[in-house]
Design a protein around this motif. Structure first.
Motif, PDB file in Angstrom:
ATOM      1  N   ASP A  10       0.820  -1.219   0.000  1.00  0.00           N
ATOM      2  CA  ASP A  10       0.000   0.000   0.000  1.00  0.00           C
ATOM      3  C   ASP A  10       0.854   1.270   0.000  1.00  0.00           C
ATOM      4  OD1 ASP A  10      -2.367  -1.460  -0.046  1.00  0.00           O
ATOM      5  OD2 ASP A  10      -2.480  -1.539   2.144  1.00  0.00           O
ATOM      6  N   GLY A  11       2.071   1.184  -0.532  1.00  0.00           N
ATOM      7  CA  GLY A  11       2.920   2.358  -0.671  1.00  0.00           C
ATOM      8  C   GLY A  11       3.597   2.843   0.593  1.00  0.00           C
ATOM      9  N   TYR A  12       3.380   2.208   1.735  1.00  0.00           N
ATOM     10  CA  TYR A  12       4.006   2.726   2.952  1.00  0.00           C
ATOM     11  C   TYR A  12       4.621   1.658   3.850  1.00  0.00           C
ATOM     12  CZ  TYR A  12      -0.210   1.336   5.451  1.00  0.00           C
ATOM     13  OH  TYR A  12      -1.241   0.622   5.980  1.00  0.00           O
ATOM     14  N   ALA A  13       4.159   0.442   3.822  1.00  0.00           N
ATOM     15  CA  ALA A  13       4.704  -0.607   4.684  1.00  0.00           C
ATOM     16  C   ALA A  13       5.676  -1.457   3.871  1.00  0.00           C
ATOM     17  CB  ALA A  13       3.582  -1.484   5.240  1.00  0.00           C
ATOM     18  N   LEU A  14       6.892  -1.602   4.366  1.00  0.00           N
ATOM     19  CA  LEU A  14       7.901  -2.399   3.686  1.00  0.00           C
ATOM     20  C   LEU A  14       7.799  -3.844   4.137  1.00  0.00           C
ATOM     21  CD1 LEU A  14      10.230  -2.156   1.699  1.00  0.00           C
ATOM     22  CD2 LEU A  14      11.744  -1.821   3.638  1.00  0.00           C
ATOM     23  N   PHE A  15       7.924  -4.756   3.192  1.00  0.00           N
ATOM     24  CA  PHE A  15       7.804  -6.195   3.473  1.00  0.00           C
ATOM     25  C   PHE A  15       9.055  -6.901   2.976  1.00  0.00           C
ATOM     26  CE2 PHE A  15       6.843 -10.330   1.605  1.00  0.00           C
ATOM     27  CZ  PHE A  15       6.343 -10.998   2.703  1.00  0.00           C
ATOM     28  N   PHE A  16       9.680  -7.711   3.826  1.00  0.00           N
ATOM     29  CA  PHE A  16      10.798  -8.563   3.434  1.00  0.00           C
ATOM     30  C   PHE A  16      10.354 -10.010   3.567  1.00  0.00           C
ATOM     31  CE2 PHE A  16      13.085  -4.792   4.982  1.00  0.00           C
ATOM     32  CZ  PHE A  16      13.909  -4.542   3.903  1.00  0.00           C
ATOM     33  N   GLY A  17      10.481 -10.789   2.528  1.00  0.00           N
ATOM     34  CA  GLY A  17      10.174 -12.216   2.573  1.00  0.00           C
ATOM     35  C   GLY A  17      11.470 -12.998   2.685  1.00  0.00           C
ATOM     36  N   LEU A  18      11.694 -13.625   3.822  1.00  0.00           N
ATOM     37  CA  LEU A  18      12.943 -14.357   4.073  1.00  0.00           C
ATOM     38  C   LEU A  18      12.753 -15.854   3.860  1.00  0.00           C
ATOM     39  CD1 LEU A  18      13.977 -12.464   7.312  1.00  0.00           C
ATOM     40  CD2 LEU A  18      14.932 -12.178   5.026  1.00  0.00           C
ATOM     41  N   PRO A  19      13.832 -16.576   3.583  1.00  0.00           N
ATOM     42  CA  PRO A  19      13.738 -18.034   3.410  1.00  0.00           C
ATOM     43  C   PRO A  19      13.287 -18.717   4.699  1.00  0.00           C
ATOM     44  CG  PRO A  19      15.928 -17.213   2.809  1.00  0.00           C
ATOM     45  CD  PRO A  19      15.177 -16.076   3.412  1.00  0.00           C
ATOM     46  N   GLY A  20      12.796 -19.940   4.591  1.00  0.00           N
ATOM     47  CA  GLY A  20      12.313 -20.681   5.748  1.00  0.00           C
ATOM     48  C   GLY A  20      13.411 -21.322   6.581  1.00  0.00           C
ATOM     49  N   ASN A  21      14.548 -21.619   5.976  1.00  0.00           N
ATOM     50  CA  ASN A  21      15.659 -22.212   6.718  1.00  0.00           C
ATOM     51  C   ASN A  21      16.226 -21.154   7.667  1.00  0.00           C
ATOM     52  OD1 ASN A  21      18.722 -22.532   7.017  1.00  0.00           O
ATOM     53  ND2 ASN A  21      18.079 -24.562   6.346  1.00  0.00           N
ATOM     54  N   PRO A  22      16.373 -21.471   8.956  1.00  0.00           N
ATOM     55  CA  PRO A  22      16.824 -20.460   9.919  1.00  0.00           C
ATOM     56  C   PRO A  22      18.181 -19.844   9.584  1.00  0.00           C
ATOM     57  CG  PRO A  22      15.965 -22.371  11.076  1.00  0.00           C
ATOM     58  CD  PRO A  22      16.020 -22.738   9.623  1.00  0.00           C
ATOM     59  N   VAL A  23      19.126 -20.650   9.123  1.00  0.00           N
ATOM     60  CA  VAL A  23      20.442 -20.108   8.792  1.00  0.00           C
ATOM     61  C   VAL A  23      20.352 -19.215   7.555  1.00  0.00           C
ATOM     62  CG1 VAL A  23      22.802 -20.692   8.095  1.00  0.00           C
ATOM     63  CG2 VAL A  23      21.665 -22.017   9.887  1.00  0.00           C
ATOM     64  N   SER A  24      19.654 -19.673   6.520  1.00  0.00           N
ATOM     65  CA  SER A  24      19.475 -18.847   5.327  1.00  0.00           C
ATOM     66  C   SER A  24      18.748 -17.552   5.659  1.00  0.00           C
ATOM     67  CB  SER A  24      18.674 -19.608   4.265  1.00  0.00           C
ATOM     68  OG  SER A  24      19.388 -20.722   3.814  1.00  0.00           O
ATOM     69  N   SER A  25      17.808 -17.629   6.564  1.00  0.00           N
ATOM     70  CA  SER A  25      17.034 -16.459   6.953  1.00  0.00           C
ATOM     71  C   SER A  25      17.913 -15.405   7.630  1.00  0.00           C
ATOM     72  CB  SER A  25      15.897 -16.879   7.874  1.00  0.00           C
ATOM     73  OG  SER A  25      15.082 -15.786   8.173  1.00  0.00           O
ATOM     74  N   ILE A  26      18.738 -15.803   8.583  1.00  0.00           N
ATOM     75  CA  ILE A  26      19.573 -14.825   9.292  1.00  0.00           C
ATOM     76  C   ILE A  26      20.646 -14.255   8.374  1.00  0.00           C
ATOM     77  CG2 ILE A  26      21.226 -16.445  10.321  1.00  0.00           C
ATOM     78  CD1 ILE A  26      19.829 -13.322  12.022  1.00  0.00           C
ATOM     79  N   VAL A  27      21.211 -15.089   7.496  1.00  0.00           N
ATOM     80  CA  VAL A  27      22.208 -14.587   6.544  1.00  0.00           C
ATOM     81  C   VAL A  27      21.564 -13.582   5.596  1.00  0.00           C
ATOM     82  CG1 VAL A  27      23.704 -15.226   4.610  1.00  0.00           C
ATOM     83  CG2 VAL A  27      23.733 -16.587   6.702  1.00  0.00           C
ATOM     84  N   SER A  28      20.390 -13.906   5.076  1.00  0.00           N
ATOM     85  CA  SER A  28      19.682 -12.989   4.174  1.00  0.00           C
ATOM     86  C   SER A  28      19.330 -11.683   4.886  1.00  0.00           C
ATOM     87  CB  SER A  28      18.398 -13.636   3.649  1.00  0.00           C
ATOM     88  OG  SER A  28      18.699 -14.746   2.854  1.00  0.00           O
ATOM     89  N   PHE A  29      18.889 -11.775   6.136  1.00  0.00           N
ATOM     90  CA  PHE A  29      18.565 -10.572   6.891  1.00  0.00           C
ATOM     91  C   PHE A  29      19.789  -9.685   7.048  1.00  0.00           C
ATOM     92  CE2 PHE A  29      18.383  -8.083  10.744  1.00  0.00           C
ATOM     93  CZ  PHE A  29      17.190  -7.400  10.575  1.00  0.00           C
ATOM     94  N   GLU A  30      20.929 -10.279   7.443  1.00  0.00           N
ATOM     95  CA  GLU A  30      22.142  -9.495   7.666  1.00  0.00           C
ATOM     96  C   GLU A  30      22.678  -8.882   6.384  1.00  0.00           C
ATOM     97  OE1 GLU A  30      23.316  -8.484  10.437  1.00  0.00           O
ATOM     98  OE2 GLU A  30      22.120  -9.739  11.762  1.00  0.00           O
ATOM     99  N   LEU A  31      22.575  -9.594   5.260  1.00  0.00           N
ATOM    100  CA  LEU A  31      23.123  -9.094   4.001  1.00  0.00           C
ATOM    101  C   LEU A  31      22.227  -8.069   3.318  1.00  0.00           C
ATOM    102  CD1 LEU A  31      24.580 -12.349   2.418  1.00  0.00           C
ATOM    103  CD2 LEU A  31      25.834 -10.447   3.428  1.00  0.00           C
ATOM    104  N   PHE A  32      20.906  -8.222   3.436  1.00  0.00           N
ATOM    105  CA  PHE A  32      19.998  -7.382   2.668  1.00  0.00           C
ATOM    106  C   PHE A  32      19.072  -6.511   3.520  1.00  0.00           C
ATOM    107  CE2 PHE A  32      20.795 -11.263   0.160  1.00  0.00           C
ATOM    108  CZ  PHE A  32      21.508 -10.679  -0.872  1.00  0.00           C
ATOM    109  N   CYS A  33      18.430  -7.095   4.514  1.00  0.00           N
ATOM    110  CA  CYS A  33      17.406  -6.368   5.277  1.00  0.00           C
ATOM    111  C   CYS A  33      18.006  -5.339   6.227  1.00  0.00           C
ATOM    112  CB  CYS A  33      16.521  -7.331   6.056  1.00  0.00           C
ATOM    113  SG  CYS A  33      15.695  -8.535   5.008  1.00  0.00           S
ATOM    114  N   ARG A  34      18.988  -5.747   7.032  1.00  0.00           N
ATOM    115  CA  ARG A  34      19.567  -4.805   8.005  1.00  0.00           C
ATOM    116  C   ARG A  34      20.124  -3.551   7.317  1.00  0.00           C
ATOM    117  NH1 ARG A  34      21.049  -5.182  13.284  1.00  0.00           N
ATOM    118  NH2 ARG A  34      21.091  -7.459  13.251  1.00  0.00           N
ATOM    119  N   PRO A  35      20.924  -3.686   6.236  1.00  0.00           N
ATOM    120  CA  PRO A  35      21.402  -2.458   5.581  1.00  0.00           C
ATOM    121  C   PRO A  35      20.258  -1.582   5.057  1.00  0.00           C
ATOM    122  CG  PRO A  35      22.715  -4.326   4.873  1.00  0.00           C
ATOM    123  CD  PRO A  35      21.561  -4.872   5.665  1.00  0.00           C
ATOM    124  N   ALA A  36      19.211  -2.189   4.502  1.00  0.00           N
ATOM    125  CA  ALA A  36      18.076  -1.414   3.996  1.00  0.00           C
ATOM    126  C   ALA A  36      17.361  -0.685   5.136  1.00  0.00           C
ATOM    127  CB  ALA A  36      17.092  -2.325   3.257  1.00  0.00           C
TER     128      ALA A  36
END
Length: 87
Positions: A10-36
């Motif tokens: 809706d133009g205002y809420a940001l959504f990140f879809g992370l992988p289901g594997n816990p390790v893949s999820s935390i790596v993806s968060f640290e590489l992409f989500c946290r910097p954003a």
């Protein structure tokens, strides 16, 4: 690396879809989500602090890709860090 999704809802809420594997999820968060998120919050530095560490054992990888390994970071003496692979 598993797939990652992102969208603005809706133009205002940001959504990140992370992988289901816990390790893949935390790596993806640290590489992409946290910097954003840090950029949106106005931080000048987008990454977490880094330290140099000596590997406790030999690590090999294929030449064609970047490889991320889980490790445990220890500080056996002041100013020196050691990284041991954790699986």
């Amino acid at each position: 690396m598993r797939q990652l999704g992102h969208a603005a809802v809706d133009g205002y809420a940001l959504f990140f879809g992370l992988p289901g594997n816990p390790v893949s999820s935390i790596v993806s968060f640290e590489l992409f989500c946290r910097p954003a998120l840090r950029k949106m919050m106005g931080h000048a530095s987008l990454e977490l602090p880094r330290v140099r560490a000596t590997l406790a054992e030999r690590v090999t990888k294929g030449p064609a890709r970047r490889d991320y390994q889980r490790c445990i970071l220890s500080q056996p003496e002041a100013g020196r860090y050691v990284a041991s692979l954790s699986g």
